[in-house]
Design a protein around this motif. Structure first.
Motif, PDB file in Angstrom:
ATOM      1  N   ARG A   1       0.824  -1.207   0.000  1.00 24.48           N
ATOM      2  CA  ARG A   1       0.000   0.000   0.000  1.00 24.48           C
ATOM      3  C   ARG A   1       0.861   1.261   0.000  1.00 24.48           C
ATOM      4  NH1 ARG A   1      -2.686  -0.998   4.319  1.00 24.48           N
ATOM      5  NH2 ARG A   1      -1.567   0.403   5.697  1.00 24.48           N
ATOM      6  N   LEU A   2       1.924   1.275   0.826  1.00 26.26           N
ATOM      7  CA  LEU A   2       2.811   2.437   0.867  1.00 26.26           C
ATOM      8  C   LEU A   2       3.561   2.618  -0.444  1.00 26.26           C
ATOM      9  CD1 LEU A   2       4.271   2.208   4.475  1.00 26.26           C
ATOM     10  CD2 LEU A   2       2.621   3.845   3.597  1.00 26.26           C
ATOM     11  N   LEU A   3       3.983   1.512  -1.058  1.00 28.65           N
ATOM     12  CA  LEU A   3       4.663   1.597  -2.343  1.00 28.65           C
ATOM     13  C   LEU A   3       3.735   2.148  -3.419  1.00 28.65           C
ATOM     14  CD1 LEU A   3       7.175   1.000  -4.032  1.00 28.65           C
ATOM     15  CD2 LEU A   3       6.220  -1.275  -4.451  1.00 28.65           C
ATOM     16  N   ARG A   4       2.506   1.639  -3.463  1.00 28.05           N
ATOM     17  CA  ARG A   4       1.532   2.128  -4.441  1.00 28.05           C
ATOM     18  C   ARG A   4       1.225   3.604  -4.214  1.00 28.05           C
ATOM     19  NH1 ARG A   4      -3.688   2.702  -3.849  1.00 28.05           N
ATOM     20  NH2 ARG A   4      -3.771   1.359  -2.019  1.00 28.05           N
ATOM     21  N   HIS A   5       1.068   3.976  -2.953  1.00 30.34           N
ATOM     22  CA  HIS A   5       0.755   5.375  -2.634  1.00 30.34           C
ATOM     23  C   HIS A   5       1.908   6.305  -3.022  1.00 30.34           C
ATOM     24  CE1 HIS A   5      -1.319   8.606  -0.618  1.00 30.34           C
ATOM     25  NE2 HIS A   5      -0.266   8.851   0.126  1.00 30.34           N
ATOM     26  N   SER A   6       3.143   5.903  -2.735  1.00 31.13           N
ATOM     27  CA  SER A   6       4.285   6.751  -3.084  1.00 31.13           C
ATOM     28  C   SER A   6       4.434   6.876  -4.606  1.00 31.13           C
ATOM     29  CB  SER A   6       5.566   6.208  -2.465  1.00 31.13           C
ATOM     30  OG  SER A   6       5.876   4.949  -3.005  1.00 31.13           O
ATOM     31  N   GLU A   7       4.160   5.788  -5.341  1.00 30.35           N
ATOM     32  CA  GLU A   7       4.227   5.875  -6.802  1.00 30.35           C
ATOM     33  C   GLU A   7       3.158   6.808  -7.351  1.00 30.35           C
ATOM     34  OE1 GLU A   7       3.944   1.923  -8.248  1.00 30.35           O
ATOM     35  OE2 GLU A   7       6.033   1.439  -7.801  1.00 30.35           O
ATOM     36  N   GLU A   8       1.958   6.756  -6.763  1.00 28.97           N
ATOM     37  CA  GLU A   8       0.897   7.664  -7.206  1.00 28.97           C
ATOM     38  C   GLU A   8       1.252   9.114  -6.905  1.00 28.97           C
ATOM     39  OE1 GLU A   8      -2.637   6.327  -5.314  1.00 28.97           O
ATOM     40  OE2 GLU A   8      -2.888   4.595  -6.626  1.00 28.97           O
ATOM     41  N   LEU A   9       1.811   9.363  -5.726  1.00 31.67           N
ATOM     42  CA  LEU A   9       2.207  10.735  -5.386  1.00 31.67           C
ATOM     43  C   LEU A   9       3.296  11.244  -6.315  1.00 31.67           C
ATOM     44  CD1 LEU A   9       2.258  10.742  -1.483  1.00 31.67           C
ATOM     45  CD2 LEU A   9       0.645  11.886  -2.990  1.00 31.67           C
ATOM     46  N   TRP A  10       4.283  10.391  -6.610  1.00 32.79           N
ATOM     47  CA  TRP A  10       5.356  10.796  -7.510  1.00 32.79           C
ATOM     48  C   TRP A  10       4.808  11.069  -8.902  1.00 32.79           C
ATOM     49  CZ3 TRP A  10       9.775  12.938  -7.893  1.00 32.79           C
ATOM     50  CH2 TRP A  10      10.519  12.820  -9.049  1.00 32.79           C
TER      51      TRP A  10
END
Length: 101
Positions: free
Chosen positions: A47-56
């Motif tokens: 979830r954190l990886l997906r969220h950070s990719e979306e933010l980037w």
């Protein structure tokens, strides 16, 4: 600046919703698959990886959007000076003093 090649690992393309019929078909398909079945939660790391990719991705898209407007047009070469009202100018009097009259 040329755009990056698709599939080069730069960014995922923007998710398009599609037409009304496509959205409803995906919704009903999802409900048929998941309704009444136990839900497997996503792991915290995923979830954190997906969220950070979306933010980037959002940040890069926003930076590219803003870069399309900047820098604004800038004048090159000799330019006429802007007009300054005489009341705003500092005039020098005798012995270098600033006078206001």
């Amino acid at each position: 600046m040329s755009s990056p090649l698709p599939g080069a690992g730069y960014l995922r393309p923007i998710k398009r919703s599609g037409t009304k019929e496509e959205v409803l078909a995906r919704l009903f398909d999802h409900l048929d698959k998941t309704l009444g079945k136990p839900c497997v939660p996503e792991s915290k790391e995923a979830r954190l990886l997906r969220h950070s990719e979306e933010l980037w991705s959002k940040r890069v898209w926003r930076d590219n959007f803003e870069a399309s407007f900047r820098p604004a047009w800038q004048i090159v070469g000799p330019v006429q000076p802007t007009y300054t009202d005489d009341r705003m100018r500092n005039y020098r009097g005798r012995f270098g003093h600033t006078r206001s009259d």
